[in-house]
Every structure is written in structure tokens, then in C-alpha cells.
Scaffold this motif. Structure first.
Motif: not given
Ligand code: ATP
Ligand code: MG
Length: 814
Positions: A9-10, A12, A202, A205, A232, A339, A343
Motif C-alpha cells: 500500500g502507498n 501502509g 486507498g 488510487c 492523500r 480502502g 469511509r
Molecule cells: N475514517 C476515515 N475517513 C477518511 N479517510 C480515511 C479514514 N480512515 C482512513 N482514511 C484514509 O485512507 C487512506 C489509507 O487507506 P489504505 O490504508 O487503504 O491505503 P493504502 O492501501 O496504503 O493505499 P493504496 O491502496 O492507495 O496503495 C488514507 O488516506 C487515510 O487517511
């Protein structure tokens, strides 16, 4: 060897493991299931994941994130140029226009490729998993976003290998989640399929896939994305908004200071999350810059207004996915969400607007991709017996076009033909066969079909492939000849020219065994033949019926059967297809050569060992420092009486000197062995008094215990109790003598100890007391616990004889 799945993930990354009892997500050193995709470079070592995040603001310029976005991009890529405005680290152009990330590591300026840095993060994930599993990792499956090009997937595999993983497959992250979802569905219909839309928003993306499930397997019908939309982007939009507010209210320009910007973005992320559950949220940013604490407010409707351009793009990928899948909204049974950013309430509302239903929550949004990857890896691994027959059909959202040409005999280039060999949403894996005329060298160039459809900036070139000049193999008359080239989109959505074969229709002379009539060939046997013919005629008369059958068979069989014959080798012409494999020279656009990957792997191994040494050294320094602070007050306090005054003074001054040394440059940066040696030396002096203290405080109690034992065995030996009546006088005397001996020793030692000072080596040691007590016990106990001899057996009375008994009876009756 464990089988694992990794969700890259970008923001995490997560790692899950397939075990016999099921699929589990592995927690990291601070018990989190998600490890921040961050690598930090420090003066001495690297901090990766959680430790990089916890020290982020202390060293922003050397903390590298956004690796999923930057991986496999050239420096000139507009996305890279745009990122520069937001990321705190510096990026430069290196050879081939590639992207280099500048860091200060171990006091040196270094430029590192994103795949090397990502390899460090993967290495950390691997170590976390190994620590958890207490075993090595065998095969693994890693996820990537659907838009990743051939070049980016190769960069990902490179990083993955540098991290020490053995990649079995690279899969579309949404397909991985769908895979895990489908595997656990027990109520899939027999008669028709069930279509489910998966939506993943996420950090970097937005992705959407429509997947058809049946009991037999799953088919990805479409896969769409928008890499300009992610959590982001909302943080950055909020940051831009607040930067203006901060400028107005606090008169500082946070955008001009990278550390302040990192702090602001982190605070905006918190505010965004609060807004998902509340109509308004504060923005707190203590000490953002120039010691100013920032405190502002925003409400949800304002957030939705300022982020309107982002929300306006959300529906696009959903509608495109529905169209590409060739379905209508009413065909979609459910929508599942993945993702963190999904939310956001407005995103939820937009999903409902398009699909006509609220997104379901059957998936564990945080863990489903890693678990889906681990499950897919388990299915591919021979070690597990899981639903091996559950078929998966994935698609590659980027079409691939090839340009191919064959040189003319005079060496000039032939006409270039163009063909879209794998279309948009082509099934993976797929292969196609191309036929060329035989002759000169063939050149194939593969590109993504429509560069404009790829995310901005990504190069469309996949590679060039040359099939060597076709040489005519020896022998035979060639009737027809052509070259067959097999191109493939493999399981990882990587393009390759798999094989090239020269196929020739040839007429070749072959030796064949033929039967010949003997008379034609062997005159010397004519006499024998005549005789045989005679015999034949004789038979003719008697075997009429049989002869008739034989005649019929003679017609069907080759003529040679009619008469005696011999086999002979004859040359005949035969048509054949001859296949000759041809050499393919591939020039694939990849970030690193095999040699560079192996070098990077070795470098990474050295860095891991170095990091461990740094951790061990810090621990050794810490142990020494804690010891100084712990023992020094005791030397003047509770341990004071166990040192001679001059010894205590000397020891305290040594401890003071050690403290000073620890904070001097030499003591800050000494080696692990130096710290260990210094600690051992001090501890010897400290332990001396601690041991004396222990002796002094435990002596009385031990003396009492020995005396108690002496008294106990003395009483026992003198006891008149019936229980000990069997113990002989001689044994009792032995025990009494031993008790007297121990008592005498004790009295002597106690007297000697009385003349000793507390800081002197004791005359009577706890250990000696315990040994004496043991000695007495081992001597006396076996004597006094001797088993009582069994009572003497009763003599048997005479049994009356059988004939005497009635007499007695009779006598009684009288
Ligand atoms: N309750 C929430 N409301 C809004 N945004 C949220 C909430 N919880 C997490 N996020 C956002 O979700 C994003 C992270 O999501 P996720 O962990 O799915 O990303 P990722 O898997 O690392 O990214 P990607 O899939 O793009 O590589 C962050 O931008 C975070 O701020
Ligand atoms: Mg993700």
C-alpha cells in the motif's frame, strides 16, 4: 517454509500468512496489522516502517514515502514533478532519465533508486513475518494496482526480490480481495453467476472491478482506476485550504517549509478522518513552525465544497467499470468496499448514486488484499490442499499493441505492421501465435496501446524482441516454410515473446524396409522355390476352401505376401514438418539487470547486519548508562557499609567519569564491545558489595535453618516413638554424631564471622551453610526413613482331614 501474501500500500503495507488453520494477518513489532510504507535514513542506520513514522518529523528530508506512486517512473514524469511540491525529500535525474532519491545516510549524500528503498521496506516486512512465524518464507504473492505497467511491475518484482521475497505472482490488488471474498462464499448459485462490484479508495488510487462469481470460480469482468484520486489528495486539498487560513491568521507560510508541510499534512489527515464521523472537526498543529501552535476549524460541508473537484471524479471509474463489464447496475448483486478513504461520507453517497445500493462491509477493508494474496499463494503451492479447482480469470486493463517488421533479403527494413495483440481488459494469462514468412530477421516492438489511456507520465514502451535471422537447417527439399512466434501476457500481466519456431514442410529421402520376391533377387534359390511351388500345388487340391479365403486375403495384402520374400532397405521420399526453435533477443524495459539485482540484494544483506549491530550497540550503551545511574546512589546509600570508605570514593569517581565519557563524542559513538567491556568492569565492583549485602542479610536466616535441621534430626534419633522402634541404636548414634559435628562446625564459623567487618570477605558464607545443611540431610534422612521390616508371617493351623469332619459334627449333635 511459510506461504505469504503482501499488500503493498502507498500509506501502509500488510502481510498475511497461510497456515493449516487458515489465513492470518501478521502483526508488526508494535502489534499493528499495517506497517507504514516509510523508510528513514539516519546518521548511523535506517528506520523502517513504524520506527520511521515515529521519528518522521525529526528527520523529514530523509524519510521516504509515496513509493507506490514513484516506483517505475522517470524523473521527467509529470507525476514525479508534481510530487516534488509535496514530498519533503529531494529527487534528481539519474542515468537513462531514471528517478533518484537523495538521502543523507551515515553522514554521506546518497542517491537511491525507489526500488532499492522499497526493497528495504519489503525486507522489514519479511523479517516481521519470519519473527512471527519462527520460520523462513517460501513463496509469496504480492499485489499491485491495476494500472501498473510492465515496467512498474518489473520494478516491483525487483524491490520484492531485494527484500528477500521469492515472488510467485504479482496480482491486481482488487482481484486479490475478490479472490479471498469468493473463496469464503458458501451460497454462490449453481445456475447463474453473481456479479459483485469491488470499490477500493486507498491512499493513492481509486480502483473498481466488477467480478462474476460462480461455484466453479471467478471472472474479473472489468478493472478500472484513477491514480489521481486517493486519500492523500483530500489531505493535500485540506492542506492547501488551511495554508491560506494559516497565512491569514498566523502570518506564516507553511508551504515554504517542508517540515511544517509534513506536520500540516499529518494534521489534515486527522481532521479528514474526524470529518467522516462528525459534522465539524478541528485542525490542531502544535509547533508547526517558528514555535507557533495552529488551531483552526472546518465543517463537513466546507470540506465537501473545497474537495468538490475530487468528488467529481469519483463516479468515472465506477461507470467505466460497469460499461466495460457489459452489465447494467441491476445485474450487480452487491458492492463491497476496500480502502480507508472509502469511509468519507460523500464517497459512500457517490457509490450509492452509481450502484443504487450502499457498499457492503463483508470484507475486512484493512486485511482483505494481503489475505487474498496469501490464499492465492496457498492455492498455487503444492503444500496446501485448498480449492485447487476454483478457477480465476483476471484481466489486464491496459491494451498492448505490437509493431512488427521483417527485414528484406537485401537487408533493408520491411514494412511495419501494427496490431493490437492484447486488447483493453484482456484475460490474463493469454497467448497469441503470429506467423511470418521464412527469411530474414523479425523485430517486434511492444507498447501499451493507447498511451493516453495510461496514467499520466507512464512510458508506453514495453520492449523490443528480435527473432534471429532464420537459417535453413540442413537437408531435404523445402516445400513451404514459415516462422511462428508466440507472444504472451503472463500471469503477472507481463508481456513476453515466449517462443519463435521455424516450421518447414520438407520432402526428405528416408530409408524404408521393403519386402521383395525372392525369385527376383536370389537366383541361387530358384530350385528351392520350385519345390515350394510344387508343395503349394499339392496343397491346392486338398485345401480348396481354405485356399479361397487365402486368395481373398491375398488381394488385400501387399503383393509380396503372395510369394516368399525378404526385407530390403530402399530410399523413398517422405513429407514432414520440421520444427526448429529460434533464438529471441529480448530488450525489455526493466529498471535493473539481474546482476544489479544480485548486487543490491548483497548490499541489503550488509545493511541489515549493520542495522542489527547498531541496535545491539545502542542497547549495550544503554545498559552501561543505566548501570551508572542505578549503582551510584547505592554506593553512598544502602551499599555504603559494604565498601571501605576509600573504595567507595574511588568507585563513585569512576562512575562519574564514566557518565562524562558517555556524553563525550567518544562515548557517544563507541563500539558495542567497548560498552560491554566497560560495563563488565564496573559491574564487578558493584557486584562485590551487592554480594556482601546479600550474605549479610541472609546469614542469620540460614544459620537458623541449619540449627533447625540439627535439632530436628537429633530429636528424631532420640525418639522413642513406635514408628522408629526399628531404627537400630547404632544408626541412631551415627545420626547423633553427625548432628554434633555440624553443630560444632557452625559454632566455630559463627564465632569467626563475628570478628569480621561488613566490607570484609565473610568467614561464614551462605553457600557453605546451605552445603552443610544438605550434607546433614543426605546423611540422616536415609537412616531415619528406613522402612519398617514387615511383621512375621502367622503360622498356618492344621486343617482337619476330610473324613474326620463329619465325626466332629456328629459329636456336636450329641
Ligand atoms: N475514517 C476515515 N475517513 C477518511 N479517510 C480515511 C479514514 N480512515 C482512513 N482514511 C484514509 O485512507 C487512506 C489509507 O487507506 P489504505 O490504508 O487503504 O491505503 P493504502 O492501501 O496504503 O493505499 P493504496 O491502496 O492507495 O496503495 C488514507 O488516506 C487515510 O487517511
Ligand atoms: Mg490499498
Amino acid at each position: 517454509m511459510a506461504v505469504v501474501g503482501v499488500d503493498f500500500g502507498n500509506l501502509g503495507s500488510r502481510i498475511a500468512v497461510a497456515q493449516n488453520r487458515g489465513i492470518d494477518t501478521i502483526t508488526n513489532e508494535v502489534n499493528n496489522r499495517t506497517t507504514p510504507t516509510l523508510v528513514q535514513f539516519n546518521d548511523q542506520s535506517r528506520s523502517i516502517g513504524e520506527s520511521a513514522l515515529s521519528q518522521y518529523t525529526r528527520n523529514v528530508r530523509n524519510t521516504i514515502g509515496q513509493l507506490k506512486v514513484l516506483l517505475g517512473r522517470k524523473f521527467a514524469d509529470p507525476v514525479v514533478q508534481h510530487e516534488m511540491k509535496w514530498v519533503p525529500f529531494q529527487m534528481v535525474e539519474i542515468e537513462n532519465g531514471n528517478l533518484g532519491i537523495c538521502v543523507t545516510f551515515q553522514g554521506e549524500e546518497r542517491i537511491m533508486a525507489p526500488e532499492i528503498i522499497l526493497g528495504m521496506l519489503f525486507g522489514q516486512l519479511a523479517r516481521t513475518a519470519q519473527g512471527f512465524l519462527k520460520t523462513g518464507i517460501g513463496y509469496s504473492v504480492v499485489s499491485c494496482p491495476p494500472y501498473y505497467t510492465d515496467y512498474q511491475r518489473r520494478a516491483l518484482v525487483t524491490a520484492y526480490r531485494i527484500g528477500g521475497f521469492n515472488p510467485l505472482r504479482v496480482v491486481n490488488e482488487v482481484s486479490a480481495a475478490a479472490y479471498g471474498f469468493g473463496m469464503y462464499q458458501k451460497d454462490l448459485p449453481d445456475s447463474h453467476d453473481q456479479k459483485v462490484a469491488f470499490v477500493d479508495l486507498g491512499e493513492s488510487c481509486l480502483k473498481c472491478s466488477i467480478v462474476s462469481f460462480t461455484k466453479a470460480g471467478m471472472k474479473v469482468l472489468s478493472s478500472t482506476y484513477d491514480p489521481t484520486l486517493g486519500g492523500r489528495e483530500f489531505d493535500r486539498t485540506l492542506a492547501t485550504h488551511f495554508a491560506v487560513e494559516i497565512q491569514k491568521k498566523y502570518k506564516i507560510d507553511v508551504m515554504s517549509n517542508k517540515r511544517a508541510l509534513v506536520r500540516l499534512l499529518a494534521s489534515c489527515e486527522k481532521t479528514k478522518k474526524i470529518l467522516s464521523a462528525n459534522p465539524q472537526a478541528p485542525l490542531h498543529c502544535p509547533c508547526i513552525m517558528e514555535d507557533i501552535d495552529v488551531s483552526l476549524m472546518i465543517n463537513r460541508s466546507d470540506f465537501e465544497e473545497i474537495a468538490a473537484p475530487l468528488f467529481a471524479k469519483i463516479k468515472g471509474p465506477f461507470e467505466a467499470a460497469i460499461e466495460a463489464a457489459g452489465v447494467t447496475v441491476s445485474d450487480i448483486a452487491a458492492v463491497e468496499q476496500i480502502g480507508g478513504a472509502v469511509r468519507i461520507p460523500k464517497v459512500q453517497a457517490l457509490i450509492k448514486e452509481v450502484f443504487g445500493q450502499d457498499p457492503g462491509r463483508r470484507l475486512n477493508s484493512e486485511e482483505c488484499i494481503a489475505k487474498g494474496c496469501a490464499m492465492q499463494c496457498a492455492v498455487l503451492s503444492p503444500k496446501f490442499q485448498v480449492k485447487k479447482d476454483w478457477k480465476v480469470r483476471d484481466v489486464n486493463p491496459n491494451g498492448i499493441t505490437i509493431h512488427y517488421t521483417q527485414k528484406n533479403v537485401d537487408g533493408t527494413n520491411g514494412d511495419v505492421e501494427v496490431s493490437e495483440i492484447f486488447s483493453f481488459n484482456n484475460v490474463v494469462p493469454s497467448s497469441k501465435m503470429m506467423t511470418f514468412k521464412n527469411g530474414e530477421e523479425i523485430e517486434i516492438t511492444a507498447d501499451y496501446s493507447d498511451g493516453a489511456k495510461l496514467p499520466e507520465g507512464l512510458g508506453s514502451r514495453i520492449g523490443t524482441f528480435k527473432v534471429e535471422k532464420v537459417k535453413f537447417p540442413q537437408g531435404g527439399k523445402i516445400l513451404d516454410a514459415h516462422v511462428k512466434v508466440k507472444v504472451k501476457l503472463d500471469d503477472n500481466s507481463l508481456f513476453l515473446v515466449e517462443s519463435a519456431t521455424l516450421e518447414e514442410e520438407v520432402e526428405v529421402e528416408e530409408e524404408k524396409k521393403v519386402a521383395k520376391k525372392v525369385e527376383e533377387k536370389k537366383d541361387e534359390k530358384k530350385e528351392e522355390k520350385k519345390e515350394e511351388e510344387k508343395k503349394e500345388e499339392e496343397k491346392k487340391d486338398s485345401e480348396d476352401a481354405e485356399m479361397k479365403d487365402a486368395e481373398e486375403k491375398k488381394d488385400e495384402a501387399p503383393k509380396v505376401d503372395a510369394a516368399p520374400s525378404v526385407e530390403e532397405v530402399e530410399k523413398v521420399l517422405v513429407k514432414k514438418t520440421r520444427r526448429t526453435p529460434l533464438k529471441i533477443v529480448s530488450d525489455i524495459n526493466a529498471p535493473m539487470t539481474e546482476k544489479q539485482i544480485l548486487d543490491a540484494l548483497e548490499q541489503e544483506g550488509k545493511m541489515v547486519a549493520h542495522d542489527q549491530l547498531i541496535i545491539d550497540t545502542a542497547e549495550a550503551r544503554n545498559t552501561l548508562e543505566s548501570y551508572v545511574y542505578d549503582i551510584r546512589p547505592k554506593v553512598r546509600g544502602e551499599l555504603a557499609e559494604y565498601y571501605k570508605e576509600e573504595e567507595a570514593t574511588k568507585f563513585v569517581s569512576e562512575l562519574d567519569a564514566m557518565e562524562e565519557w558517555l556524553y563525550e563524542e567518544e562515548g557517544e559513538n563507541a563500539s558495542k564491545s567497548t560498552y560491554v567491556a566497560k560495563y563488565t568492569e564496573l559491574k564487578k565492583k558493584g557486584d562485590f558489595a551487592i554480594n556482601l549485602q546479600y550474605e549479610a542479610t541472609h546469614r542469620a536466616e540460614c544459620i537458623k535453618s541449619v540449627e533447625g535441621n540439627v535439632a530436628h534430626f537429633t530429636n528424631w534419633a532420640k525418639s522413642t516413638d513406635e514408628k522408629y522402634a526399628h531404627i537400630s541404636e547404632e544408626d541412631r548414634t551415627k545420626v547423633l554424631n553427625k548432628c554434633a559435628e555440624i553443630q560444632a562446625w557452625l559454632s566455630l564459623q559463627v564465632a569467626a564471622q563475628e570478628s569480621k567487618k561488613k566490607f570484609e570477605m565473610p568467614a561464614l558464607k551462605i553457600n557453605d551453610l546451605r552445603n552443610k545443611q544438605d550434607e546433614l540431610y543426605k546423611f540422616a534422612n536415609p537412616v531415619m526413613s528406613k522402612a519398617k521390616p514387615p511383621p512375621p508371617k502367622e503360622e498356618k493351623k492344621d486343617v482337619p482331614k476330610a473324613d474326620e469332619a463329619p465325626k466332629a459334627e456328629e459329636a456336636k449333635a450329641e
